[in-house]
Design an enzyme around this catalytic site. Structure first.
Site, PDB file in Angstrom:
ATOM      1  CD  GLN A 123      -2.418   1.254   2.786  1.00 20.61           C
ATOM      2  OE1 GLN A 123      -1.843   1.697   3.778  1.00 20.61           O
ATOM      3  NE2 GLN A 123      -3.636   0.768   2.845  1.00 20.61           N
ATOM      4  N   GLY A 124       0.778   2.045  -1.063  1.00 17.67           N
ATOM      5  CA  GLY A 124       1.569   3.262  -1.147  1.00 17.67           C
ATOM      6  C   GLY A 124       0.740   4.501  -0.861  1.00 17.67           C
ATOM      7  CB  SER A 126       2.361   6.810   4.752  1.00 17.79           C
ATOM      8  OG  SER A 126       1.263   6.308   5.453  1.00 17.79           O
ATOM      9  CB  SER A 158       3.142  -3.132   5.494  1.00 15.93           C
ATOM     10  OG  SER A 158       2.969  -2.309   6.600  1.00 15.93           O
ATOM     11  CD  GLU A 241      -4.853  -0.472   6.407  1.00 15.22           C
ATOM     12  OE1 GLU A 241      -4.563  -0.817   5.257  1.00 15.22           O
ATOM     13  OE2 GLU A 241      -4.327   0.479   6.999  1.00 15.22           O
TER      14      GLU A 241
HETATM   15  C1  LIG Z   1       3.450  -0.981  11.472  1.00 13.75           C
HETATM   16  C2  LIG Z   1       3.036   0.069  10.498  1.00 13.75           C
HETATM   17  C3  LIG Z   1       2.713  -0.280   9.213  1.00 13.75           C
HETATM   18  C4  LIG Z   1       2.343   0.702   8.286  1.00 13.75           C
HETATM   19  N1  LIG Z   1       2.060   0.322   7.015  1.00 13.75           N
HETATM   20  C5  LIG Z   1       1.754   1.266   6.092  1.00 13.75           C
HETATM   21  C6  LIG Z   1       1.537   0.897   4.725  1.00 13.75           C
HETATM   22  O1  LIG Z   1       1.627  -0.277   4.376  1.00 13.75           O
HETATM   23  N2  LIG Z   1       1.258   1.854   3.841  1.00 13.75           N
HETATM   24  C7  LIG Z   1       1.145   3.160   4.190  1.00 13.75           C
HETATM   25  O2  LIG Z   1       0.839   3.967   3.333  1.00 13.75           O
HETATM   26  N3  LIG Z   1       1.362   3.569   5.481  1.00 13.75           N
HETATM   27  C8  LIG Z   1       1.671   2.646   6.418  1.00 13.75           C
HETATM   28  N4  LIG Z   1       1.892   3.014   7.732  1.00 13.75           N
HETATM   29  C9  LIG Z   1       1.901   4.433   8.045  1.00 13.75           C
HETATM   30  C10 LIG Z   1       0.699   4.912   8.883  1.00 13.75           C
HETATM   31  O3  LIG Z   1      -0.450   4.963   8.119  1.00 13.75           O
HETATM   32  C11 LIG Z   1       1.101   6.277   9.437  1.00 13.75           C
HETATM   33  O4  LIG Z   1       2.148   6.040  10.343  1.00 13.75           O
HETATM   34  C12 LIG Z   1      -0.040   6.986  10.168  1.00 13.75           C
HETATM   35  O5  LIG Z   1      -1.006   7.417   9.266  1.00 13.75           O
HETATM   36  C13 LIG Z   1       0.467   8.183  10.990  1.00 13.75           C
HETATM   37  O6  LIG Z   1       1.273   9.015  10.250  1.00 13.75           O
HETATM   38  P1  LIG Z   1       2.720   9.464  10.792  1.00 13.75           P
HETATM   39  O7  LIG Z   1       3.444   8.231  11.186  1.00 13.75           O
HETATM   40  O8  LIG Z   1       3.312  10.312   9.761  1.00 13.75           O
HETATM   41  O9  LIG Z   1       2.446  10.263  12.108  1.00 13.75           O
HETATM   42  P2  LIG Z   1       2.079  11.808  12.206  1.00 13.75           P
HETATM   43  O10 LIG Z   1       0.918  12.089  11.334  1.00 13.75           O
HETATM   44  O11 LIG Z   1       3.286  12.626  12.036  1.00 13.75           O
HETATM   45  O12 LIG Z   1       1.595  11.888  13.706  1.00 13.75           O
HETATM   46  C14 LIG Z   1       2.483  12.002  14.840  1.00 13.75           C
HETATM   47  C15 LIG Z   1       1.620  12.108  16.087  1.00 13.75           C
HETATM   48  O13 LIG Z   1       0.814  13.291  15.998  1.00 13.75           O
HETATM   49  C16 LIG Z   1      -0.560  12.963  16.119  1.00 13.75           C
HETATM   50  N5  LIG Z   1      -1.328  13.842  15.243  1.00 13.75           N
HETATM   51  C17 LIG Z   1      -1.065  14.196  13.980  1.00 13.75           C
HETATM   52  N6  LIG Z   1      -1.998  15.004  13.497  1.00 13.75           N
HETATM   53  C18 LIG Z   1      -2.900  15.174  14.484  1.00 13.75           C
HETATM   54  C19 LIG Z   1      -4.112  15.909  14.619  1.00 13.75           C
HETATM   55  N7  LIG Z   1      -4.633  16.625  13.621  1.00 13.75           N
HETATM   56  N8  LIG Z   1      -4.773  15.819  15.789  1.00 13.75           N
HETATM   57  C20 LIG Z   1      -4.293  15.075  16.820  1.00 13.75           C
HETATM   58  N9  LIG Z   1      -3.167  14.373  16.750  1.00 13.75           N
HETATM   59  C21 LIG Z   1      -2.477  14.425  15.603  1.00 13.75           C
HETATM   60  C22 LIG Z   1      -0.656  11.501  15.696  1.00 13.75           C
HETATM   61  O14 LIG Z   1      -1.795  10.857  16.261  1.00 13.75           O
HETATM   62  C23 LIG Z   1       0.645  10.947  16.239  1.00 13.75           C
HETATM   63  O15 LIG Z   1       0.469  10.625  17.596  1.00 13.75           O
HETATM   64  C24 LIG Z   1       2.278   2.059   8.668  1.00 13.75           C
HETATM   65  C25 LIG Z   1       2.584   2.409   9.987  1.00 13.75           C
HETATM   66  C26 LIG Z   1       2.958   1.427  10.899  1.00 13.75           C
HETATM   67  C27 LIG Z   1       3.298   1.826  12.289  1.00 13.75           C
END
Ligand SMILES: Cc1cc2nc3c(=O)[nH]c(=O)nc-3n(C[C@H](O)[C@H](O)[C@H](O)COP(=O)(O)OP(=O)(O)OC[C@H]3O[C@@H](n4cnc5c(N)ncnc54)[C@H](O)[C@@H]3O)c2cc1C
Length: 757
Positions: A123-124, A126, A158, A241
């Protein structure tokens, strides 16, 4: 083709276990790392070959079309037996997304290749700058001839190291708002311009990676759901999902580990620890009930609502709590990398603890889901000057069931006769109820809702009675219907003495109003039967001030009996004790009173009393739901109008998240209540009652306490209604056993350690 759904749950579970044990290599199971395709592909192919790969797809596309309860068993066994998830994006997400949004050609092209393992998907979505704010993706796709040319970078992907296909969300129009300019495109990774780099996770596996896209090409025919409609497709896919993330199978597997760990540490008899385990176990089981209800609806064709977010938040956080507790109980023996130091067969607790961090992040973080609920369900504002929007936290009763009809009728009574000034006037007064309202209730026949038709009553069930009580409590009409029409009536119904029939007949028009005379917490009162006379005290006679007759349990030489004493008989003294909500409960003192009649003896009496108490506990849960609904509604309304710092306090995210948590508690209680009713109808009344009343008492008390906090000082005044609701909640939550009393009963049933073992 096997019809999996035709099997009994036990048969299906056995088939699943048999399949796993026969075909899933031991080397792949219970692994700390995520096995790569080169190792685990054999298992993927075995699942496909034996028809176990795509549990949710329709049969005609090679799926199992499992109904939710079977799907749950599938997930449970996969988890319990340490089966690895191998390239699940195809079966879990791409298949369902294409079935919902794809063209017939795309479905025909891609689904068979997922099943054969030719296409391995990732899944692309993020990107480095687009996580929670997913619509901020910067990867661009431009049409050249009949192809998209794609440039950008994806991250946290992932399975990227093994995948050969990726579905990307890419910007195809920069001139419109963020969400409107995105498209969902299927991309072959086996081409020049795609570069994958591993990222090592906290668990030391390469679960995800970075994917760089430089002038990568995809045919325009690979566009799913239409140009610039990618956000809609992505949202529907994230729904699948999130449903997965909302399923309690992770939590249940962790619970199994927890119970195993208790056994290994010899702590499975420690009452303090068992109480805490019971708490998380009940949480997970209640989420399972809510999940099953949602999954059932989804299977019947209803689209995903915001319940998915509710489940995602509570499920991922409860799963983490199970593993937190595991680490805490295991102490240093659990803080080891690899299996815990608890002897032969120790589970890998620390890996579970680390794994439990992920579901709170992927598929939208728990915080983002709270934002979604705050905005879309509670209607709370995003900005200081946003126009107020309605909340849908309490939907109007729908459907044409008898329960919905009765709830509507009770709502009308509240609208016509409900008046907080009236209720306030009744406080600390005797008899503490409105005789006119009791008369209206009697005329409607509500005293006889639970009296069987054969006895002249209406002959409805607990669900219908619960619907009335839920609406009346929500409207703060706490007239003593619950103690008389439920506790008293049901004790009588289950009695067998001669006087029973006449008393029940008198209930139909409300002339007879029996109150069961109990001690505190639903205990039998301290009353003795000696020489045909009753002597002793009953401390908690709910409804006592409105009762025409007392049903008094008493012990004597012949064992337990249930005796009838008319109110006002010689030797009877009834005084009032004020409950937390300032309504009276009777304290009944009997001094050598000869009973008018007896309605049950021995086992019949004991069963009649126990059953009536458990049935009342179930209906009280409905009342607590009504109170919780009103508390959430009134707090949300207040948060929309109360301004501080020139901003409605409901726009402050810290408060939004707090009220969303209360809303989630209310929703889970509704699910548990429904489950409790189901258990009761299947002959497991005691378990149904303790589950429902335990959950409702705990949730409503929390909602009420925090509602006061969210109101600030006005909530601490007698003038504001929120305080009245708090008092009513504390009264009903404590009546016949509070949350911790029900947890203790749960521990006593042995269910905490038994079923997971
Ligand atoms: C094990 C794992 C597998 C994954 N697999 C995939 C995948 O296959 N494909 C893919 O596309 N992505 C994948 N992801 C990515 C996942 O979707 C993102 O990590 C998630 O959407 C959060 O984005 P970020 O990590 O950039 O955190 P950020 O968005 O930077 O957030 C950091 C912190 O700030 C908080 N925050 C941010 N904005 C707000 C707001 N407006 N209000 C309140 N709190 C806020 C968040 O809750 C978090 O606690 C995976 C992540 C993990 C951990």
């Amino acid at each position: 083709m096997r019809d999996w759904n035709a099997m009994s749950d036990d048969e299906f579970r056995r088939a699943a276990i048999d399949f796993i044990e026969t075909h899933c290599p031991a080397s792949l199971r219970h692994r700390e790392d995520q096995p790569r395709w080169s190792e685990a592909g054999i298992w993927y192919h075995k699942m496909a070959e034996h028809g176990w790969l795509a549990p949710s797809w329709p049969v005609e596309h090679g799926g199992m079309a499992l109904k939710p309860s079977k799907h749950m068993i599938y997930l449970e066994e996969w988890n319990a037996r340490g089966v690895p998830t191998v390239m699940q994006q195809g079966p879990l997400n791409v298949g369902p997304a294409l079935l919902a949004n794809g063209t017939p050609e795309q479905i025909a092209e891609y689904l068979p290749k997922i099943l054969s393992g030719e296409h391995l998907w990732c899944q692309g979505f993020s990107e480095p700058g687009a996580g929670s704010d997913l619509a901020g993706v910067r990867t661009e796709a431009v049409i050249e001839g009949d192809e998209f040319v794609i440039n950008g970078q994806k991250i946290w992907t992932s399975g990227a190291l093994d995948a050969n296909q990726i579905y990307v969300l890419a910007r195809t129009d920069k001139t419109v708002s963020k969400q409107k300019g995105l498209s969902f495109i299927l991309v072959d990774m086996a081409q020049h311009g795609v570069t994958v780099k591993p990222i090592h996770t906290i668990k030391h596996d390469a679960e995800f990676g970075e994917v760089f896209l430089d002038d990568v090409r995809a045919p325009v025919a690979n566009l799913v759901g239409g140009m610039n409609r990618g956000w809609t497709v992505a949202k529907s896919l994230l729904g699948f999902e999130r449903i997965f993330a909302g399923s309690p199978h992770f939590g249940r597997s962790a619970l199994r580990q927890l119970v195993e760990m208790l056994r290994l540490t010899g702590k499975d008899n420690d009452p303090v620890i068992l109480d805490r385990v019971a708490e998380v176990k009940l949480d997970i089981e209640d989420i399972a009930a809510a999940f099953e209800a949602l999954a059932q609806e989804v299977k019947q064709g209803h689209s995903f609502g915001f319940e998915v977010s509710t489940l995602k938040v509570i499920n991922s956080e409860s799963y983490a709590r199970v593993t937190d507790l595991m680490m805490e109980i295991a102490g240093e023996r659990g803080a080891t990398f690899g299996p815990a130091a608890l002897g032969e067969g120790s589970p890998d607790l620390f890996k579970s603890f680390l794994s439990a961090r992920a579901p709170m992040i992927y598929g939208g973080t728990a915080q983002i889901h709270r934002n979604i609920l705050a905005k879309n369900v509670l209607g709370l504002p995003d900005t200081p000057d946003a126009a107020p929007r309605p909340s849908t936290a309490t939907p109007a009763p729908s459907g044409d069931s008898m329960a919905a009809e009765l709830q509507n009728a009770a709502d009308r009574i509240v609208a016509d006769m409900g008046d907080m000034a009236r209720t306030r006037g009744l406080r600390r007064s005797l008899p503490g109820h409105d005789a006119g309202l009791l008369q209206t209730i009697a005329e409607l026949g509500w005293f006889a809702i639970l009296v069987p038709e054969a006895d002249g009553g209406i002959g409805l069930g607990l669900e219908e009675m619960g619907a009335v009580i839920r609406a009346l409590e929500k409207g703060f009409m706490s007239e003593p219907l619950l103690p008389i029409a439920v506790l008293g009536a049901r004790a009588l119904v289950q009695a067998d003495g001669e006087a029973r029939d006449a008393l029940l007949a008198g209930m139909v028009d409300g002339e007879v109003r029996p109150a069961l005379a109990l001690g505190f917490d639903g205990a039998l009162p301290d009353v003795r039967m000696v020489d045909g006379r009753l002597t002793g005290t009953c401390d908690m006679v709910a409804g006592g001030m409105a009762a025409t007759h007392f049903l008094v349990p008493a012990r004597g030489d012949c064992g337990l009996g249930l005796y009838v004493i008319p109110a006002g008989a010689t030797g009877v003294t009834l005084t009032a004790r004020w409950r937390a909500d300032e309504s009276p409960v009777g304290v009944l003192a009997l001094d050598g009173v000869p009973p008018e009649s007896s309605v049950a003896h021995g086992d019949v009496a004991a069963r009649a009393i126990e059953t009536a108490i458990d049935e009342t506990r179930l209906v009280v849960s409905a009342g607590l739901i009504g109170l919780s609904e009103q508390l959430v509604d009134m707090t949300v309304d207040y948060m929309k109008v109360r301004k501080q710092f020139d901003t409605p306090i409901g726009a402050f995210q810290a408060l939004q998240h707090k009220i969303v948590d209360l809303y989630i508690q209310k929703e889970i209680t509704l699910g548990t209540y429904g489950y409790g009713l189901r258990l009761a109808s299947e002959g497991e009344l005691e378990m149904g009652a303790l589950r429902a009343k335990g959950r409702a008492s705990g949730a409503a008390s929390r909602i009420a306490r925090e509602a006061i906090q969210l109101h600030g000082a006005i909530g601490f005044t007698d003038e504001h209604d929120v305080g009245l609701y708090l008092k009513r909640v504390m009264t009903l939550a404590a009546w016949l056993g509070d949350a911790s009393a029900h947890r203790r009963r749960f521990v006593e049933t042995g269910a905490v350690v038994a079923s997971e073992g």
